[in-house]
Scaffold this motif. Sequence first.
Motif, mmCIF file in Angstrom:
data_model
loop_
_atom_site.group_PDB
_atom_site.id
_atom_site.type_symbol
_atom_site.label_atom_id
_atom_site.label_comp_id
_atom_site.label_asym_id
_atom_site.label_seq_id
_atom_site.Cartn_x
_atom_site.Cartn_y
_atom_site.Cartn_z
ATOM 1 N N PRO A 127 0.921 -1.181 0.042
ATOM 2 C CA PRO A 127 -0.043 -0.114 0.230
ATOM 3 C C PRO A 127 0.887 1.353 -0.058
ATOM 4 O O PRO A 127 2.116 1.267 0.320
ATOM 5 N N LYS A 128 0.230 2.408 -0.402
ATOM 6 C CA LYS A 128 0.789 3.593 -0.148
ATOM 7 C C LYS A 128 0.988 3.961 1.279
ATOM 8 O O LYS A 128 0.194 3.602 2.004
ATOM 9 N N PRO A 129 2.328 4.635 1.573
ATOM 10 C CA PRO A 129 2.206 5.057 3.184
ATOM 11 C C PRO A 129 1.228 6.140 3.423
ATOM 12 O O PRO A 129 0.984 7.119 2.583
ATOM 13 N N GLU B 174 11.017 5.306 -2.678
ATOM 14 C CA GLU B 174 10.677 5.993 -4.131
ATOM 15 C C GLU B 174 11.281 5.064 -4.940
ATOM 16 O O GLU B 174 12.318 4.834 -5.050
ATOM 17 N N ARG C 231 7.443 -3.872 -6.198
ATOM 18 C CA ARG C 231 7.642 -2.614 -6.409
ATOM 19 C C ARG C 231 7.642 -1.898 -7.658
ATOM 20 O O ARG C 231 7.204 -0.898 -7.963
ATOM 21 N N PRO D 283 8.656 3.251 3.176
ATOM 22 C CA PRO D 283 8.388 3.851 1.976
ATOM 23 C C PRO D 283 9.688 4.105 1.252
ATOM 24 O O PRO D 283 10.863 4.487 2.077
ATOM 25 N N ARG E 55 4.339 -0.904 -9.119
ATOM 26 C CA ARG E 55 3.791 0.252 -8.517
ATOM 27 C C ARG E 55 4.618 1.586 -8.794
ATOM 28 O O ARG E 55 5.694 1.560 -9.197
ATOM 29 N N THR E 56 3.868 2.825 -8.664
ATOM 30 C CA THR E 56 4.368 4.140 -8.800
ATOM 31 C C THR E 56 4.490 4.855 -7.522
ATOM 32 O O THR E 56 3.601 4.510 -6.615
ATOM 33 N N GLY E 57 5.319 5.441 -7.271
ATOM 34 C CA GLY E 57 5.305 6.535 -5.984
ATOM 35 C C GLY E 57 5.947 5.351 -4.898
ATOM 36 O O GLY E 57 6.112 4.162 -5.037
ATOM 37 N N PRO E 58 5.857 5.978 -3.500
ATOM 38 C CA PRO E 58 6.394 5.243 -2.510
ATOM 39 C C PRO E 58 5.497 3.961 -2.074
ATOM 40 O O PRO E 58 4.092 4.276 -2.150
ATOM 41 N N THR E 59 5.997 3.114 -1.504
ATOM 42 C CA THR E 59 5.145 1.988 -1.026
ATOM 43 C C THR E 59 5.656 1.527 0.313
ATOM 44 O O THR E 59 6.798 1.645 0.300
#
Length: 157
Positions: A20-22, A155, A71, A153, A74-78
């Motif tokens: 999930p996104k943080p 990037e 990862r 998280p 996915r885009t962005g931090p996770t």
Amino acid sequence: MNKPLDGAPLPNDTTVLRLPKPPPDFMADRWRPDWAILNPSTTDKEHAKQHGKPIRVSVWDHAHTTVEQARSFRTGPTLVLTLGVRDVFDVANRTGCPMPIVYDPLGPPEDARPGACGHAGIEGLERAETETKNQRKNRLAAIAERMKLLDGPVERQ
């Protein structure tokens, strides 16, 4: 691993990854997963409707997909959370709400990427007809409290 059949169950001894996104206030030493980590998104619901499948919340079979591979989808931090299939099965048995974790093959061109064969989904996370909203939240919270934070998280480059 060959491309798994859509809807084939993961073995009970499997560990899955959830990415999930943080949350905005994330602090690794204080944060704990809650029921919302497992709440199906609007996108999850639309995807299920478009493809005639049950609603599935995305996870990855860690035996077939590394953290780095998961990862990369996915885009962005996770965040990276781990969860045992048996943990979900135990909560499902206790609550009487089936929540199978099944393979959910990705379509082209993603299906050719490293780690794609491990994509899976948890079904049965929406509210059952016999459940109140609080009972559902408690059921999802019972699963979330069994999750472990593997990595914070990062990037994607």
